[in-house]
Scaffold this active site. Sequence first.
Site, PDB file in Angstrom:
ATOM      1  N   LYS A   4      -3.679   2.954  -2.617  1.00  0.00           N
ATOM      2  CA  LYS A   4      -4.903   3.708  -2.852  1.00  0.00           C
ATOM      3  C   LYS A   4      -4.764   5.059  -2.175  1.00  0.00           C
ATOM      4  CE  LYS A   4      -6.873   0.305  -1.065  1.00  0.00           C
ATOM      5  NZ  LYS A   4      -7.727  -0.593  -0.334  1.00  0.00           N
ATOM      6  N   MET A  36      -7.952   8.623   8.969  1.00  0.00           N
ATOM      7  CA  MET A  36      -8.378   9.278   7.720  1.00  0.00           C
ATOM      8  C   MET A  36      -9.178  10.546   8.021  1.00  0.00           C
ATOM      9  SD  MET A  36      -9.444   5.815   5.680  1.00  0.00           S
ATOM     10  CE  MET A  36      -9.889   4.857   7.122  1.00  0.00           C
ATOM     11  N   ASP A  53       0.822  -1.213   0.000  1.00  0.00           N
ATOM     12  CA  ASP A  53       0.000   0.000   0.000  1.00  0.00           C
ATOM     13  C   ASP A  53       0.849   1.252   0.000  1.00  0.00           C
ATOM     14  OD1 ASP A  53      -2.807  -0.763   2.162  1.00  0.00           O
ATOM     15  OD2 ASP A  53      -2.282  -1.409   0.146  1.00  0.00           O
TER      16      ASP A  53
HETATM   17  N1  SAH Z   1      -4.636  -0.275   8.839  1.00  0.00           N
HETATM   18  C1  SAH Z   1      -4.081   1.004   9.217  1.00  0.00           C
HETATM   19  C2  SAH Z   1      -5.013   2.150   8.940  1.00  0.00           C
HETATM   20  C3  SAH Z   1      -5.341   2.367   7.513  1.00  0.00           C
HETATM   21  S1  SAH Z   1      -6.348   3.764   7.274  1.00  0.00           S
HETATM   22  C4  SAH Z   1      -3.662   0.981  10.676  1.00  0.00           C
HETATM   23  O1  SAH Z   1      -4.009   0.051  11.404  1.00  0.00           O
HETATM   24  O2  SAH Z   1      -2.979   1.908  11.089  1.00  0.00           O
HETATM   25  C5  SAH Z   1      -5.175   4.994   6.893  1.00  0.00           C
HETATM   26  C6  SAH Z   1      -5.087   6.021   7.983  1.00  0.00           C
HETATM   27  O3  SAH Z   1      -4.267   5.578   9.038  1.00  0.00           O
HETATM   28  C7  SAH Z   1      -4.463   7.313   7.549  1.00  0.00           C
HETATM   29  O4  SAH Z   1      -5.373   8.136   6.860  1.00  0.00           O
HETATM   30  C8  SAH Z   1      -4.081   7.915   8.876  1.00  0.00           C
HETATM   31  O5  SAH Z   1      -5.205   8.446   9.527  1.00  0.00           O
HETATM   32  C9  SAH Z   1      -3.657   6.686   9.640  1.00  0.00           C
HETATM   33  N2  SAH Z   1      -2.206   6.502   9.594  1.00  0.00           N
HETATM   34  C10 SAH Z   1      -1.547   5.455   9.123  1.00  0.00           C
HETATM   35  N3  SAH Z   1      -0.208   5.606   9.285  1.00  0.00           N
HETATM   36  C11 SAH Z   1      -0.045   6.796   9.889  1.00  0.00           C
HETATM   37  C12 SAH Z   1       1.096   7.524  10.338  1.00  0.00           C
HETATM   38  N4  SAH Z   1       2.341   7.039  10.210  1.00  0.00           N
HETATM   39  N5  SAH Z   1       0.901   8.717  10.921  1.00  0.00           N
HETATM   40  C13 SAH Z   1      -0.337   9.210  11.074  1.00  0.00           C
HETATM   41  N6  SAH Z   1      -1.427   8.566  10.680  1.00  0.00           N
HETATM   42  C14 SAH Z   1      -1.302   7.365  10.097  1.00  0.00           C
END
Ligand code: SAH
Length: 483
Positions: free
Chosen positions: A272, A385, A250
């Site tokens: 995406k 998000m 991803d």
């Molecule tokens: N499966 C992932 C989430 C996917 S949705 C998890 O468990 O973390 C994607 C969202 O995750 C982003 O829009 C943001 O809100 C958050 N996110 C993921 N990595 C991040 C990071 N390093 N710093 C801040 N937000 C993050």
Amino acid sequence: MVHLPIYYQVKDRPCMVVGGGEVATRKAELLLRRAARVIVVAPRISFRLRSLSETGVITHVGREFKPDDLREAWLAFAATDDPEINVTVARHARRLGVPVNVADDPASCTFIMPSIIERAPVQIAVSTGGASPVLARLLRARLETLIPAAYGRLAAIMAEFRDRARLRFDDPTARRRFWERILQGPIAEMLFAGRERAAITALTREFDAESPGPKLVGEVYLVGAGPGDPDLLTFRALRLMQQADVVLYDRLVAAAVLDLVRKDAERIYVGKESSRHSVPQHEIHRKLIELARQGQRVLRLKGGDPFIFGRGGEEIDTLSAEGIPFQVVPGITAAAGCACYAGIPLTHRDYAQSCVFVTGHLKEGSLDLNWDALVQPRQTIAVYMGLQGLALLCQGLLSHGMAAETPVALIQQGTTPSQRVIIGNLNSMPSHTQDESIRAPLMVIVGEVVRLHEKLAWFNSAGRSADTGSTGTADHTGIIEKV
Ligand code: SAH
């Protein structure tokens, strides 16, 4: 680097130890464990060396060193407490082409000793090229804890079965796969658990089977890659990353994490963007199935945890329907990683007894959230998000009764060297979202626990300069902006 790590055969070879003290004793024992013929030259020797000499395990030459002592030597350790003697030994050894190591004098050595993790016949040598023996020892200590004691037994048993495996599988790839399956499967686990006989019986059965070897079936590993810092991967994630043939990843998977995937694995980007689906989900499903059917080990690498806003459930649902084997490895989800690296405990006895994870993704321009469930006392809200809908989120919480001073933290690129933390409250934050420098991925945390960051922030994000052009202030922990 100027040192070549090699493993030198010393069995039955005459190896010299000059000196009879503690260090010399350790060197002699190191050599003895490798079946070397040990000759100790020193007028006085330790109690331990004396008893080894009296039982004929080593040869003791009870006098000062003479250059001729080195004539037959395969290698030499100079380990007296007199630096001059040590240097003399080294000089003569070099002249005679005998590899020599001098205790505490790297400049005189022609070889240096690594820190060794011993799981005979497995040996791991760690060296910093002499830069820091302490660092090498610390690394060794870490590796010691990672590697089960039974690894040596495992290797020894594998050695016994090697010829049979060669007869059984002509194709080296099939052979490699076979051993990988055994080494990572229940047979190895039996051995680690001390059930050696059961492990050998099971392994023997693998060879006795009538079939011409197991068919190459593909498999999918759905792996959580964590929020960015590669150190936050699990051991299992790393192991599967190292054995995959192809990886589908991803946008959120950090480059530093991707670097740890097996070098020759094929890499397929299926990222995406939240507004733009570059590869539709059904296309990802199709690809996973197709690759696994070809017999490949497919790594589906996802940011954070695959089961938290990761559509991991949908992906394995399809795999399961198609009868494709899979395993799922949890990852550190962004809420946990970002909160931790920003010094914000998601729960705290005094501030929050619960924490909810929600998606702030906009549906047709609005937020579809259970506001009453969110606006609860002593609760932390972690919003994934949430960038585009941030203003709507703050307004929604306010209009459902949450106090305007409730603190809000924005954590951008959490856990990475570019981490940025912006602290405000429900009132101040919406106007701040106009700031174009705020970018995804962004984690939003709402709740009283955010206040704790003042005391608990610890992570120094080195990659970002303090001057971000914002109205905020940066403090000692790197970038914390207040709005
Ligand atoms: N499966 C992932 C989430 C996917 S949705 C998890 O468990 O973390 C994607 C969202 O995750 C982003 O829009 C943001 O809100 C958050 N996110 C993921 N990595 C991040 C990071 N390093 N710093 C801040 N937000 C993050």
